[in-house]
Write a protein that holds these residues in place. Structure first.
Motif, PDB file in Angstrom:
ATOM      1  N   ILE A 652      -9.494 115.063  50.979  1.00 55.78           N
ATOM      2  CA  ILE A 652     -10.140 116.340  51.311  1.00 55.78           C
ATOM      3  C   ILE A 652      -9.770 117.460  50.346  1.00 55.78           C
ATOM      4  N   GLY A 653      -8.910 117.180  49.372  1.00 50.28           N
ATOM      5  CA  GLY A 653      -8.554 118.188  48.389  1.00 50.28           C
ATOM      6  C   GLY A 653      -7.247 118.877  48.700  1.00 50.28           C
ATOM      7  N   VAL A 654      -6.611 119.370  47.669  1.00 48.33           N
ATOM      8  CA  VAL A 654      -5.290 119.990  47.835  1.00 48.33           C
ATOM      9  C   VAL A 654      -5.362 121.292  48.607  1.00 48.33           C
ATOM     10  N   GLU A 655      -6.556 121.879  48.714  1.00 48.57           N
ATOM     11  CA  GLU A 655      -6.687 123.154  49.414  1.00 48.57           C
ATOM     12  C   GLU A 655      -7.164 122.983  50.853  1.00 48.57           C
ATOM     13  N   GLY A 656      -7.328 121.751  51.310  1.00 48.16           N
ATOM     14  CA  GLY A 656      -7.776 121.512  52.676  1.00 48.16           C
ATOM     15  C   GLY A 656      -6.729 121.875  53.706  1.00 48.16           C
ATOM     16  N   ASN A 657      -7.184 122.066  54.948  1.00 50.08           N
ATOM     17  CA  ASN A 657      -6.266 122.452  56.017  1.00 50.08           C
ATOM     18  C   ASN A 657      -5.218 121.384  56.299  1.00 50.08           C
ATOM     19  N   ALA A 658      -5.618 120.120  56.197  1.00 51.23           N
ATOM     20  CA  ALA A 658      -4.650 119.049  56.463  1.00 51.23           C
ATOM     21  C   ALA A 658      -3.536 119.065  55.427  1.00 51.23           C
ATOM     22  N   ALA A 659      -3.912 119.204  54.136  1.00 52.89           N
ATOM     23  CA  ALA A 659      -2.895 119.257  53.088  1.00 52.89           C
ATOM     24  C   ALA A 659      -1.979 120.462  53.281  1.00 52.89           C
ATOM     25  N   ARG A 660      -2.539 121.553  53.710  1.00 54.79           N
ATOM     26  CA  ARG A 660      -1.741 122.759  53.951  1.00 54.79           C
ATOM     27  C   ARG A 660      -0.711 122.512  55.052  1.00 54.79           C
ATOM     28  N   ALA A 661      -1.159 121.907  56.170  1.00 55.91           N
ATOM     29  CA  ALA A 661      -0.251 121.631  57.280  1.00 55.91           C
ATOM     30  C   ALA A 661       0.845 120.658  56.859  1.00 55.91           C
ATOM     31  N   ILE A 662       0.492 119.657  56.062  1.00 55.51           N
ATOM     32  CA  ILE A 662       1.483 118.666  55.617  1.00 55.51           C
ATOM     33  C   ILE A 662       2.527 119.321  54.729  1.00 55.51           C
ATOM     34  N   ARG A 663       2.107 120.212  53.830  1.00 52.14           N
ATOM     35  CA  ARG A 663       3.070 120.913  52.963  1.00 52.14           C
ATOM     36  C   ARG A 663       4.015 121.784  53.788  1.00 52.14           C
ATOM     37  N   ARG A 664       3.507 122.442  54.804  1.00 56.21           N
ATOM     38  CA  ARG A 664       4.388 123.254  55.657  1.00 56.21           C
ATOM     39  C   ARG A 664       5.447 122.372  56.321  1.00 56.21           C
ATOM     40  N   ASN A 665       5.017 121.217  56.810  1.00 54.36           N
ATOM     41  CA  ASN A 665       5.972 120.299  57.440  1.00 54.36           C
ATOM     42  C   ASN A 665       7.008 119.791  56.452  1.00 54.36           C
ATOM     43  N   LEU A 666       6.560 119.507  55.216  1.00 57.49           N
ATOM     44  CA  LEU A 666       7.495 119.053  54.184  1.00 57.49           C
ATOM     45  C   LEU A 666       8.545 120.116  53.893  1.00 57.49           C
ATOM     46  N   ALA A 667       8.090 121.372  53.802  1.00 60.05           N
ATOM     47  CA  ALA A 667       9.032 122.454  53.555  1.00 60.05           C
ATOM     48  C   ALA A 667      10.034 122.592  54.704  1.00 60.05           C
ATOM     49  N   LEU A 668       9.548 122.528  55.917  1.00 58.78           N
ATOM     50  CA  LEU A 668      10.416 122.681  57.087  1.00 58.78           C
ATOM     51  C   LEU A 668      11.495 121.610  57.135  1.00 58.78           C
ATOM     52  N   PHE A 669      11.080 120.360  57.013  1.00 58.77           N
ATOM     53  CA  PHE A 669      12.041 119.281  57.229  1.00 58.77           C
ATOM     54  C   PHE A 669      12.895 119.000  55.995  1.00 58.77           C
ATOM     55  N   SER A 670      12.412 119.406  54.806  1.00 57.35           N
ATOM     56  CA  SER A 670      13.284 119.364  53.635  1.00 57.35           C
ATOM     57  C   SER A 670      14.422 120.356  53.807  1.00 57.35           C
ATOM     58  N   GLU A 677      15.608 122.782  47.342  1.00 55.81           N
ATOM     59  CA  GLU A 677      14.804 122.743  46.115  1.00 55.81           C
ATOM     60  C   GLU A 677      13.427 122.154  46.412  1.00 55.81           C
ATOM     61  N   ALA A 678      13.383 121.059  47.187  1.00 56.63           N
ATOM     62  CA  ALA A 678      12.096 120.462  47.565  1.00 56.63           C
ATOM     63  C   ALA A 678      11.325 121.392  48.492  1.00 56.63           C
ATOM     64  N   ALA A 679      12.045 122.062  49.367  1.00 57.27           N
ATOM     65  CA  ALA A 679      11.375 122.991  50.282  1.00 57.27           C
ATOM     66  C   ALA A 679      10.736 124.137  49.510  1.00 57.27           C
ATOM     67  N   GLN A 680      11.484 124.684  48.537  1.00 55.24           N
ATOM     68  CA  GLN A 680      10.941 125.787  47.750  1.00 55.24           C
ATOM     69  C   GLN A 680       9.744 125.345  46.925  1.00 55.24           C
ATOM     70  N   HIS A 681       9.767 124.109  46.469  1.00 59.50           N
ATOM     71  CA  HIS A 681       8.640 123.568  45.710  1.00 59.50           C
ATOM     72  C   HIS A 681       7.368 123.577  46.572  1.00 59.50           C
ATOM     73  N   GLN A 682       7.476 123.185  47.831  1.00 58.83           N
ATOM     74  CA  GLN A 682       6.307 123.174  48.718  1.00 58.83           C
ATOM     75  C   GLN A 682       5.850 124.593  49.053  1.00 58.83           C
ATOM     76  N   ILE A 683       6.785 125.502  49.183  1.00 58.33           N
ATOM     77  CA  ILE A 683       6.401 126.893  49.464  1.00 58.33           C
ATOM     78  C   ILE A 683       5.634 127.479  48.291  1.00 58.33           C
ATOM     79  N   GLU A 684       6.099 127.185  47.074  1.00 57.32           N
ATOM     80  CA  GLU A 684       5.382 127.668  45.889  1.00 57.32           C
ATOM     81  C   GLU A 684       3.978 127.079  45.837  1.00 57.32           C
ATOM     82  N   ALA A 685       3.834 125.805  46.208  1.00 58.16           N
ATOM     83  CA  ALA A 685       2.504 125.186  46.239  1.00 58.16           C
ATOM     84  C   ALA A 685       1.624 125.847  47.294  1.00 58.16           C
ATOM     85  N   LEU A 686       2.204 126.164  48.438  1.00 64.62           N
ATOM     86  CA  LEU A 686       1.443 126.845  49.493  1.00 64.62           C
ATOM     87  C   LEU A 686       0.939 128.196  49.006  1.00 64.62           C
ATOM     88  N   ASN A 687       1.812 128.959  48.357  1.00 60.81           N
ATOM     89  CA  ASN A 687       1.406 130.266  47.844  1.00 60.81           C
ATOM     90  C   ASN A 687       0.358 130.131  46.739  1.00 60.81           C
TER      91      ASN A 687
END
Length: 802
Positions: A652-670, A677-687
């Protein structure tokens, strides 16, 4: 005003005057002797006269103290009335306004008994009064009149509609909340035995009170399953105190159902004289003589609603007289005769059946509808019948009634915005609907700057309009139009997390589920109609969850699934989405383990039915990962998200809602696992992909992320992030939203972890009562705050340095 013969102080004063009068002659002689005596003799007289003088002084003091005590009690009573009113909630418990309720004809006996419920000579056993009779006889008007009179006398009055089970339950819930019920009582205990919660609070209420339960026609909604009101386990019970009373209006007058502890009042049709006077009160004396009014009143069967509609019609007609228009009692009587309604009036013994009453009222407003259509305002009947399919609640017509959508139906072919406005104003002027803007301003004074327009129907008009739809075989067509309108409104306001949409969603809330219930009873409706209503009703449950009402959202979603699954099937996409909602809302109540299990079962079905790479399936897997992590396994949650992110980005693309939710979860649990470092990487991708915005989901994410930073040991940094977020949380979500309270609790805990035990203790002292009330005493976040409070109390009292 209280009779002077019932007051004590006039009798005390009169007794004092009598004592003075009887003793005046001896006292005068004694006083003269005292004055004329020598100084040496006065000492002897002093001891004799001292006693009566002292008694007279005591009498004057007692009278003065009586006046002061009376004034103090009056001031105290006024202060209680102004300061001890229960707070308002989402559901209004105020006595609603009703035209004609201020002056009621022919009901003096029952009104007199009800307004004297709190007098000393009132029967202490009979505190529950049931006004029963056919629809339209004025039961509600009597109850409203009595409620207003008693409220003016300082009685606390709550008015609850029982026309729909949802309005009854929400009203009782709001009443319990107004009486101080905790969130634990409202969420956990409420699901098991809500009436016990309410009555426990009522018995603790110290002021005099009255509950009016209006339109309680379905007695099964008032008592537990397979029980009756008479068994005293439901919403209505003996009050057990002179402080309280209950008035119920109902069409059901079966004594065995109510119990011998209920005082039954049968409300019948009005006598001819009172009916005639009611017509004159409403229509005016210029419409004809009292004898002509009596003739018309007899033709209308003495039914107050029919009398009101006829009088309103004549009053409006005389405002702008037109040649050939009906403007007198005689003209109206003749019009009824021409329409051939002689069979719908009382039979030989003067009894009017419900069926006849329906016919009388229908014929009464048919004249109004015919007049509107002759004036070019066509489709008035269809609009009234469409509105009758909605719940017994305010209808946000400015959101719901879309003329372009309505015009696609044969019921409203050719409808334009201008014609819709004329129809609404005409129905309002003839008394068939009540229009409001912003919930307060009548339509006649509204401007385009007031956006929240609502309308309401009299319950009997709604009932008879639905009757016509069923008899004419048009119920299905009306439900289809209403379903499309509700679905369109749901799409327009589908961002349930946006606070600016909440006032509209609050008004829409009662209608989709009610209409889905109607649709489920129709055998020939297309599945698309059920699908539209399921989606609209689901949007309402998500709104409820967004404002923190997770338990209510779970109940609503389960009911939606039960109603729709028989038509759509268990594997329909709408049913799968409702199942996902149930899982998410369950997690919101704090039961994260059950939420994880529900999602685990759902993803298996979704992958098979929809496909593993559909956005819905990806979102369900993302939520499964989230609840896996918060249930205590962050490593497994991160592992699931790492496998899921490439699939979502490709599908569905990197900008889809599902990808967004998955990145948030990755940041949280990292962050939970210490990999910042992995968490900050996902936050930068979200922004980078979505911008550093402040929508609901990102705000909630930032709160949870800061909490996980704190759990890693960086207390000061986490606290500073949450303190910075707090104004935004309060502005966007509200001060008492669960996410705001969780942030405040975490700030307090982080403050203590950073070494300031005293501040942490004081913050939690202030916060804990709100946590218990909003989240519930057994909610995990409340329990964590309780534990932290005990910990910081110990640390602040054992002499540990800050």
């Amino acid at each position: 005003m209280r009779s002077p013969f019932k007051r004590r102080w006039p009798w005390i004063a009169l007794a004092g005057v009598g004592v003075v009068a009887l003793g005046w002659n001896p006292a005068a002689e004694g006083i003269a002797s005292y004055i004329n005596s020598d100084l040496s003799d006065r000492d002897a007289y002093s001891s004799v006269y001292a006693l009566p003088v002292s008694l007279l002084s005591l009498l004057v003091a007692v009278i003065g103290l009586t006046f002061q005590s009376k004034q103090a009690r009056r001031v105290e009573k006024e202060a209680l009335i102004s300061a001890d009113q229960p707070r308002a909630g989402m559901t209004s418990l105020a006595v609603p306004g009703l035209v004609g309720a201020d002056q009621i004809r022919g009901r003096d006996r029952v009104i007199g008994e009800l307004v004297h419920l709190y007098e000393r000579n009132a029967d202490p056993a009979l505190r529950v009064h049931v006004l029963h009779g056919m629809g339209g006889v004025g039961k509600t008007a009597i109850a409203q009149h009595v409620a207003k009179v008693l409220r003016q006398r300082g009685i606390t009055v709550w008015f609850i509609s029982a026309a729909e089970a949802s309005s009854l339950h929400s009203g009782m819930r709001e009443l319990a909340m107004s009486l101080g019920a905790s969130s634990y009582e409202l969420d956990r205990e409420w699901t098991h035995n809500a009436p016990d919660v309410l009555w426990r609070r009522l018995k603790a209420y110290s002021r005099r009170w009255l509950i009016v339960i209006d339109n309680a026609d379905d007695l099964s909604a008032l008592a537990p399953v397979n029980q009756t009101v008479a068994q005293r386990n439901g919403w209505i019970r003996p009050t057990g105190t002179r402080n309280g009373a209950i008035i119920v209006t109902s069409r059901d007058g079966t004594k065995s159902s109510w119990g011998n502890w209920c005082r039954m009042h049968q409300i019948g049709i009005l006598p001819v004289a009172d009916s005639a006077q009611m017509l004159i009160d409403i229509a005016g004396s210029n419409c004809g003589s009292k004898e002509q009014a009596a003739d018309l009143a007899g033709r209308l069967g003495g039914l107050p609603l029919a009398l009101h509609l006829a009088g309103r019609y004549l009053a409006d007609a005389r405002l702008v007289p037109v040649s050939g228009q009906i403007t007198t009692f005689t003209d109206y009587h003749a019009a009824l005769d021409r329409h051939g309604v002689s069979a719908v009036f009382p039979d030989g013994n003067g009894v009017m059946t419900v069926a006849r009453a329906i016919s009388v009222i229908a014929e009464t407003w048919e004249l109004s509808l015919t007049s509107m259509e002759r004036g070019g305002r066509y489709k008035a009947r269809n609009l009234l019948r469409l509105l009758s399919t909605m719940a017994d609640a305010e209808i946000p017509y400015h959101v719901l009634l879309d003329p372009s959508e309505m015009a696609t139906s044969d019921m409203f072919r050719g409808l334009t915005p201008g014609r819709l406005r004329e129809l609404l104003q005409s129905l309002s002027s003839f008394g068939l609907i009540e229009l409001k803007v912003d919930g307060e301003v009548p339509m006649a004074t509204a401007t385009r700057d007031l956006p929240l327009g609502t309308l309401s129907l009299h319950p009997l008009i709604r009932d008879v309009s639905r009757h016509h739809l069923r008899v004419g075989g048009n119920m299905g067509a009306a439900i289809e139009v209403a379903a499309r309108l509700l679905h369109r409104a749901a799409i327009r306001y589908d961002d349930h997390t946006e606070p600016k949409n909440w006032p509209v969603l609050k008004l829409l809330a009662p209608h989709p589920l009610h209409l889905l219930t109607l649709a489920a009873a129709e055998s020939d409706l297309r599945a698309e109609v059920t699908s539209d209503l399921t989606q609209a009703a689901s949007m309402i449950t998500r709104y409820m969850a967004a404002i923190g009402l997770y338990a209510a959202a779970v109940s609503g979603a389960k009911l939606i699934r039960d109603l729709a699954v028989g038509i759509l099937g268990e594997e329909h996409p709408d049913i799968l989405q409702v199942s996902a909602d149930i899982a998410s809302f369950t997690g919101g109540t704090g039961d994260v383990h059950s939420a994880r299990e529900l999602y685990a079962g759902l993803v298996l079905v979704s992958d098979r039915v929809l496909g593993a790479e559909r956005e819905e399936s990806l979102m369900y897997r993302s939520n499964l990962a989230f609840f896996t992590g918060v249930a205590g396994d962050p490593a497994a949650a991160r592992s699931q998200c790492l496998k899921l992110l490439p699939v979502a980005s490709r599908a569905i693309g990197v900008e889809g809602n599902a990808a967004r939710a998955i990145r948030r979860n990755l940041a949280l649990f990292s962050a939970e696992l210490g990999d910042f470092e992995a968490a900050q990487h996902q936050i930068e991708a979200l922004n980078r992909f979505y911008g550093n915005n402040e929508d609901f989901s990102m705000i909630v994410f930032r709160v949870r992320f800061a909490c996980r930073i704190g759990r890693s040991g960086d207390y000061s940094s986490a606290r500073d992030q949450l303190v910075e977020l707090l104004p935004t949380l309060r502005k966007v979500l509200g001060a008492n939203h669960p996410e705001t309270l969780i942030a405040c609790s975490e700030i307090a805990n982080l403050t203590g972890s950073a070494g300031d035990y005293f501040s942490a203790r004081d913050q939690l002292v202030e916060l804990l009562p709100t946590l218990r009330k909003v989240l519930g005493a057994s909610h995990p976040e409340t329990l964590i705050a309780e534990s932290n409070f005990a910990h910081w109390v110990r640390r602040s009292s054992d002499g540990s340095p800050q």
